[in-house]
Scaffold this active site. Sequence first.
Site: not given
Length: 451
Positions: A129-130, A261, A227-228, A156, A205
């Site tokens: 969501w960011n 991130c 991509e964490l 969501s 995420g």
Amino acid sequence: MFTSINPFTQKTIAEYTPHTPAEIEQKLQTGEKAYRTLLQVPLEQRRKWMMQVAGSLKANVEAHATLITQEMGKTLKEARSEVMKCAATAEYFADNITAILQPRPIESEAYKSYVSYEPKGIILAIMPWNFPYWQVFRFAIPNVLAGNTGLLKHASNVSGCALAIEKVFMESGFPEGTFQSVLVSSRDLEPIVADPRIQGVTLTGSTPAGKSVAALAGKYLKKTVLELGGSDPFIVLKDADLEAAARTAVQGRMQNAGQSCIAAKRWIVEKEIVPAFTAAVRRLLENLQQGDPMLDSTHMGPMARPDLAEELGKQLQDTISQGAKLELGGTYEGCNFAPTLLTGVTSNMTAFREEIFGPVAVIIEAANEDEAIALANETDFGLGSALWTSDLDKAARLATRIESGNVFINALVRSDARLPFGGVKQSGYGRELSLEGTHEFLNIKTIYIQE
């Protein structure tokens, strides 16, 4: 039901009904049909459609930006910039995709041998969501141009953004099903991942989410790009331009309410300049206005959800109880978290060991540049990093010692369509953007022709 709630007002914006298994099956059928259609569509036509995507985003930037701000809380100014970055990236790849997909000749004993880059089918994108537009479009643009189709499972709380993105592709001329959004919970993803029409999975995420998806994809032999999380170091050496470094540190930590991130999460500063750097960043932080993200006077909006603010508050209090000093901020109400500064943070504290996903800046003292690099690497993460020094030759040498997927010298860490983006260690694997990212979900096919 999926509910979108305005983070600043806590009022419900909209509710969305999850897709049924039958509806998901229809989307998979439509996505597969679109892939077969795109195989017959000349690249030049796909390029024209992508330019129409860019034009649509630019023409409707205010509507898209408003939706972003209402659903996840970033300032309207930041949301506009996000939409425009998506448009610029669509234009970049439309201009450069021919070269990116160009077969690569290789000398061999054959009459001709070369590598061909060919699409594979539907790619499932699991997105956060960011940056609800950017992180979707940076995957979708090169993949759709290359001939893949996309199925998006968005967070969501930004379902409105997910459906708006699908509409952009639909209205820009691409075949029906080229890019679709599916409203499902994470716990219902396995049948989708398992489906043979899904040819790969990309996730942006948290590290725990990445591990879960990687395990699930591995079970069904599906290629993944992850991509964490990150705990990015922002290293300031004593010969750096202090004011420029301070301005960029505050921007890199506080943009998007610190929910990035690649935010500058650990400010590692050489001992001699810690007092001056602390004073400089404190002045800047004191002038930040946190509040209504729809107002142009607001510098920083709310965090995306109350539970995220509560978790950040707990990490903050844990770090203070471990010996850090609260220099500024530290208060929050609902999703509204004041810009916060901690000093005296050491490597055994929560704010150093864990990812801090919110507007809390921490200053860590390093005796010298060698200790600064060691502290930068003393983390499970390795996404982005910044190094500030006036000695560019030294910077280039030190950059090779920093364990991360990106090193930015005297600059803000950011993603750029021209450059591959991704991490190492617990920050994931694979790359997005540029040539390397475009090739991730293509069939890298060897073709060998003997006379």
